[in-house]
Design a protein around this motif. Structure first.
Motif, short mmCIF file in Angstrom:
data_model
loop_
_atom_site.label_atom_id
_atom_site.label_comp_id
_atom_site.label_asym_id
_atom_site.label_seq_id
_atom_site.Cartn_x
_atom_site.Cartn_y
_atom_site.Cartn_z
N GLY A 179 -5.53 16.08 -2.77
CA GLY A 179 -4.50 15.51 -1.91
C GLY A 179 -5.07 15.09 -0.57
O GLY A 179 -6.17 15.50 -0.19
N PRO A 180 -4.32 14.27 0.17
CA PRO A 180 -4.78 13.82 1.48
C PRO A 180 -4.97 15.01 2.42
O PRO A 180 -4.20 15.97 2.39
CB PRO A 180 -3.65 12.93 1.99
N CYS A 200 0.70 11.98 -2.93
CA CYS A 200 1.01 11.80 -1.52
C CYS A 200 0.72 13.12 -0.82
O CYS A 200 0.39 14.12 -1.47
CB CYS A 200 2.47 11.40 -1.34
N LYS A 201 0.84 13.14 0.48
CA LYS A 201 0.57 14.38 1.21
C LYS A 201 1.74 15.35 1.12
O LYS A 201 1.56 16.55 0.88
CB LYS A 201 0.25 14.08 2.68
N SER A 249 3.49 11.16 9.16
CA SER A 249 3.20 10.14 8.15
C SER A 249 2.91 10.81 6.82
O SER A 249 2.52 11.99 6.76
CB SER A 249 2.01 9.28 8.59
N ASN A 250 3.09 10.05 5.76
CA ASN A 250 2.90 10.58 4.41
C ASN A 250 1.99 9.65 3.63
O ASN A 250 2.46 8.75 2.91
CB ASN A 250 4.26 10.69 3.71
N PRO A 251 0.66 9.81 3.74
CA PRO A 251 -0.27 8.97 2.99
C PRO A 251 0.03 9.04 1.49
O PRO A 251 0.19 10.13 0.94
CB PRO A 251 -1.64 9.56 3.31
N GLU A 260 -0.97 3.57 1.13
CA GLU A 260 0.11 3.23 2.06
C GLU A 260 0.53 4.47 2.83
O GLU A 260 0.34 5.60 2.38
CB GLU A 260 1.32 2.66 1.30
N ASN A 261 1.11 4.25 4.00
CA ASN A 261 1.68 5.34 4.79
C ASN A 261 3.18 5.19 4.85
O ASN A 261 3.70 4.16 5.28
CB ASN A 261 1.11 5.32 6.21
#
Length: 361
Positions: A359-360, A132-133, A2-4, A17-18
């Motif tokens: 970052g996440p 984003c991540k 997933s990419n938060p 959002e993911n």
């Protein structure tokens, strides 16, 4: 994976959002795990108004374009980077086939894919932002950071490069006298670039004493002038020197006019800040002095690498020996979970100069 991501859905509406993580599709592509991202004034403008000029937000958009991170995956043909390298991300990739790109002006490419800039074409997605991540880029738009340059400073390379582009357009020479209008983040960084380029003096002009004090404190300004004061402007200049170069970072009509009036004959004027509308321009003064006017848009070839070199040189002998204290511009730091609060803080105008979001994890 997933990419938060932090997404601007519409005016006044930001959410987490993911999404699916990006995958390498071409041999020159690189995946970066984003670690630090700065908030730009354009981000806030989209948040508050949903548009900047012809760029209009019509669908959700991942925010962020001032970022640095760590390489986590590289394509088969990538040679200059490896997994684990710290990099600054140049957030705009042009069409490799456009006339602008081929002529050496890729920042003017009409097909530019620029992070967190709305694409209003129906059926086409917005270019992904960097908040984003995982972010995918191409090898030649990633710049390896020296060991002594932090990821936080790496996130400041993007706005620093705006100043580099302006100084290079002006062909700023060692020993020249410079005036910078505006002591916001871009103005302060542009002034810092002028110092690093060897200007004999850099006079920063603003209407807020605290911003002018910061310009001096970080080493970006040799002189300052509060334009609300009753003191004549020429008296604020070092030894009465008229500036060789004006770098205008406000877009305010009065500053544009004053810059033209202040310049010495044959001087150079670079418009960095965006004006909200057409302005009255002192064209007679401009003509009789034989001044040169440059428009400045983002940055071009060699500008990003110059910015990294500036930071490298500035900190090579340790922070205590640095000419410019770039880190002092970072006034606010936020964890990923507080990213929306970070945007609200900057939007409220609560004294933030440069705000950095982690970052996440």
């Amino acid at each position: 994976m997933s990419n938060p991501s932090l997404v601007l859905n519409k005016v006044d509406d930001i959410s987490y959002e993911n999404y699916e993580s990006p995958k390498i599709d071409a041999s020159n592509e690189v995946i970066v795990e984003v670690k630090k991202t700065g908030i730009c004034g354009s981000d806030i403008h989209y948040y508050a108004h949903g548009k900047i000029g012809e760029f209009v937000l019509t669908k959700p958009m991942v925010l962020g374009h001032e970022s640095a991170g760590v390489v986590v995956q590289v394509g088969d043909s990538v040679k200059s980077l490896k997994v684990g390298d710290k990099v600054a991300i140049e957030p705009g990739i042009p069409s490799r086939y456009s006339d602008a790109y081929k002529s050496g002006h890729y920042n003017l490419c009409p097909h530019m894919c620029f992070a967190a800039t709305p694409n209003s074409k129906e059926g086409e997605p917005n270019p992904p932002g960097t908040l984003c991540k995982y972010y995918k880029s191409q090898e030649d738009f990633l710049f390896k950071l020296p060991d002594h340059v932090s990821l936080e400073l790496g996130a400041m390379v993007e706005p620093l490069t705006v100043g580099v582009h302006a100084a290079r357009l002006a062909n700023l020479k060692f020993g020249e006298h410079v005036v910078v209008f505006g002591a916001g983040p871009v103005g302060l960084l542009t002034a810092a670039v002028a110092r690093k380029f060897g200007a004999a003096s850099v006079t920063v002009v603003d209407i807020f004493d605290n911003k002018l004090q910061m310009a001096k404190d970080i080493g970006a300004a040799t002189h300052t002038f509060n334009s609300k004061s009753s003191k004549p402007f020429h008296e604020a200049l070092p030894s009465g020197h008229q500036p060789d170069v004006v770098l205008e970072c406000t877009g305010a009509e009065v500053c544009i006019q004053q810059g033209v009036l202040a310049l010495k004959p044959s001087g150079r004027f670079v418009q960095v800040g965006n004006a909200g509308s057409n302005v009255l321009f002192p064209i007679t003064e401009f003509a009789t002095k034989e001044l040169t006017l440059f428009g400045s848009f983002r940055y071009g070839y060699g500008d990003y690498s110059t910015s990294v070199s500036i930071l490298d040189d500035n900190y090579k002998d340790g922070k205590e020996n640095a000419l410019i204290d770039f880190e002092a511009l970072i006034t606010h730091r936020f964890k990923w979970d507080d990213a929306i609060k970070a945007y609200d803080t900057v939007r409220a105008g609560s004294g933030a100069v440069k705000c950095i979001i982690d970052g996440p994890e």
